[in-house]
Design an enzyme around this catalytic site. Structure first.
Site, PDB file in Angstrom:
ATOM      1  N   ARG A  60       0.781  -1.154   0.015  1.00 10.65           N
ATOM      2  CA  ARG A  60       0.143   0.017   0.073  1.00 10.65           C
ATOM      3  C   ARG A  60       0.951   1.241  -0.206  1.00 10.65           C
ATOM      4  NH1 ARG A  60      -2.534  -3.731  -0.333  1.00 10.65           N
ATOM      5  NH2 ARG A  60      -2.628  -2.600  -2.414  1.00 10.65           N
ATOM      6  N   GLN A  91     -10.925   9.058   6.881  1.00 11.17           N
ATOM      7  CA  GLN A  91     -10.754   7.830   7.253  1.00 11.17           C
ATOM      8  C   GLN A  91      -9.526   7.158   6.594  1.00 11.17           C
ATOM      9  OE1 GLN A  91     -14.674   5.906   8.095  1.00 11.17           O
ATOM     10  NE2 GLN A  91     -15.161   7.476   6.610  1.00 11.17           N
ATOM     11  N   VAL A  93      -5.847   6.444   4.952  1.00 15.01           N
ATOM     12  CA  VAL A  93      -4.620   6.078   5.301  1.00 15.01           C
ATOM     13  C   VAL A  93      -3.493   6.778   4.203  1.00 15.01           C
ATOM     14  CG1 VAL A  93      -5.245   4.632   6.799  1.00 15.01           C
ATOM     15  CG2 VAL A  93      -4.718   3.770   4.724  1.00 15.01           C
ATOM     16  N   ASP A  94      -3.926   6.922   2.924  1.00 10.22           N
ATOM     17  CA  ASP A  94      -2.893   7.491   2.247  1.00 10.22           C
ATOM     18  C   ASP A  94      -2.896   9.083   2.323  1.00 10.22           C
ATOM     19  OD1 ASP A  94      -5.046   9.515   0.626  1.00 10.22           O
ATOM     20  OD2 ASP A  94      -6.281   7.483   0.075  1.00 10.22           O
ATOM     21  N   HIS A 109      -7.680   7.253  11.426  1.00 13.28           N
ATOM     22  CA  HIS A 109      -7.217   6.056  11.202  1.00 13.28           C
ATOM     23  C   HIS A 109      -5.674   5.683  10.990  1.00 13.28           C
ATOM     24  CE1 HIS A 109     -11.807   4.534   9.986  1.00 13.28           C
ATOM     25  NE2 HIS A 109     -11.439   4.904  11.264  1.00 13.28           N
ATOM     26  N   CYS A 117       6.758   2.504  16.934  1.00  7.83           N
ATOM     27  CA  CYS A 117       7.418   1.226  17.603  1.00  7.83           C
ATOM     28  C   CYS A 117       6.523   0.418  18.415  1.00  7.83           C
ATOM     29  CB  CYS A 117       8.476   1.848  18.567  1.00  7.83           C
ATOM     30  SG  CYS A 117       9.407   0.805  19.545  1.00  7.83           S
ATOM     31  N   ASN A 203     -21.538  10.665  -2.563  1.00  2.00           N
ATOM     32  CA  ASN A 203     -21.175   9.392  -2.740  1.00  2.00           C
ATOM     33  C   ASN A 203     -21.686   8.657  -4.081  1.00  2.00           C
ATOM     34  OD1 ASN A 203     -19.657   8.180  -0.468  1.00  2.00           O
ATOM     35  ND2 ASN A 203     -21.139   6.209  -1.106  1.00  2.00           N
ATOM     36  N   LEU A 204     -20.909   7.649  -4.387  1.00  2.00           N
ATOM     37  CA  LEU A 204     -21.176   7.189  -5.599  1.00  2.00           C
ATOM     38  C   LEU A 204     -22.534   6.380  -5.490  1.00  2.00           C
ATOM     39  CD1 LEU A 204     -19.887   6.632  -8.519  1.00  2.00           C
ATOM     40  CD2 LEU A 204     -18.796   4.946  -7.740  1.00  2.00           C
TER      41      LEU A 204
END
Ligand code: NAD
Ligand code: ZN
Length: 235
Positions: A60, A91, A93-94, A109, A117, A203-204
């Site tokens: 990712r 939300q 993470v990219d 997120h 760590c 939204n789609l």
């Protein structure tokens, strides 16, 4: 509906990055890039097979070099420029929102670009070539094993106090590209609405909680957002 002084809170999900070529979560079959969610997005999955989970997130991370922010991400950065009071909660993470220029941004997120760590909890940005291989990385401070700085199912999302406060104070709440399946983000709409915020969804497909939006726009974020932001910022 939106003026310069409006306090606007936005929640984005995987859908806003779809047009950049990053697949959403539940596209067809509940799998994330061909993996079961329990396998790659839970503490138990990490316990059971850390090598698999490590490899999954490394993939990712490497993917971030092949994708670019799209017109939806850019429209949100333009909206932030215009407004006095703006918070973007994602939300995702990219890193496409920050690359598009968003500044007041909470990654609830976690972030692919960071590792944490397992022993001393220190967080490091690790996106250089030498960090992107299949071998585990160790902490520079204590030599502990690094794990993805990602909030897995069953873990506490980040910066919830700040999020809660912003939701209680906002005039307008906009959810974009999120299915409304994932707790607690799917409750933000209700919190904002209860206190009188105007609510907008983009939204789609109609999301789970579609009936609770005051306005709902069905379609692609990359097409709808530039039009809406243009309308809002040009009166
Ligand atoms: P989801 O995958 O559950 O839902 C995505 C929603 O976006 C769907 O309702 C879909 O109809 C909609 N969508 C798809 N393409 C769209 C487009 N072009 N424009 C507008 N909407 C579009 O995503 P979620 O609600 O964000 O929850 C999934 C979880 O998976 C999150 O917690 C997130 O951390 C994680 N995830 C993140 C990424 C990422 O960082 N890009 C990608 C996949 C999953
Ligand atoms: Zn450490």
């Amino acid at each position: 509906m939106i003026v310069k002084e409006s306090r606007v809170v936005i929640l984005t999900g995987a859908g806003i990055s779809a047009e950049s070529g990053i697949r959403t979560f539940r596209d067809f079959d509940g799998l994330w890039e061909n993996h079961r969610i329990e396998e790659v997005a839970t503490p138990e999955g990490w316990e059971a097979n850390p090598q698999l989970v490590w490899g999954f997130y490394q993939q990712r991370r490497r993917q971030l070099f092949d994708v670019e922010p799209n017109s939806g991400h850019r429209a949100l950065a333009d909206l932030e420029e215009y407004l006095d009071n703006f918070l973007l909660i994602t939300q995702n993470v990219d890193d496409l929102h920050e690359r598009a220029g968003s500044k007041n941004l909470i990654h609830m997120h976690g972030e692919l670009s960071k590792l944490r760590c397992e022993s001393c909890a220190s967080v490091e940005e690790m996106m250089e070539d030498e960090h992107l291989g299949e071998n585990f990385l160790t902490c520079k401070r204590c030599e502990g094993r690094m794990r993805p700085h990602i909030v897995w199912f069953g873990e506490m999302p980040m910066r919830m106090d700040e999020i809660q406060e912003a939701l209680l104070e906002c005039d307008v709440f906009i959810a974009i590209g999120t299915s409304g399946h994932v707790y607690p983000a799917n409750g933000f709409l209700h919190t904002a609405r209860r206190l009188g915020a105007h609510t907008i969804g983009i939204n789609l497909d109609p999301p789970e909680n579609v009936v609770f939006f005051d306005e709902f726009f069905q379609g692609k974020a990359g097409e709808i957002l530039p039009l809406l932001v243009d309308r809002w910022t040009n009166g």
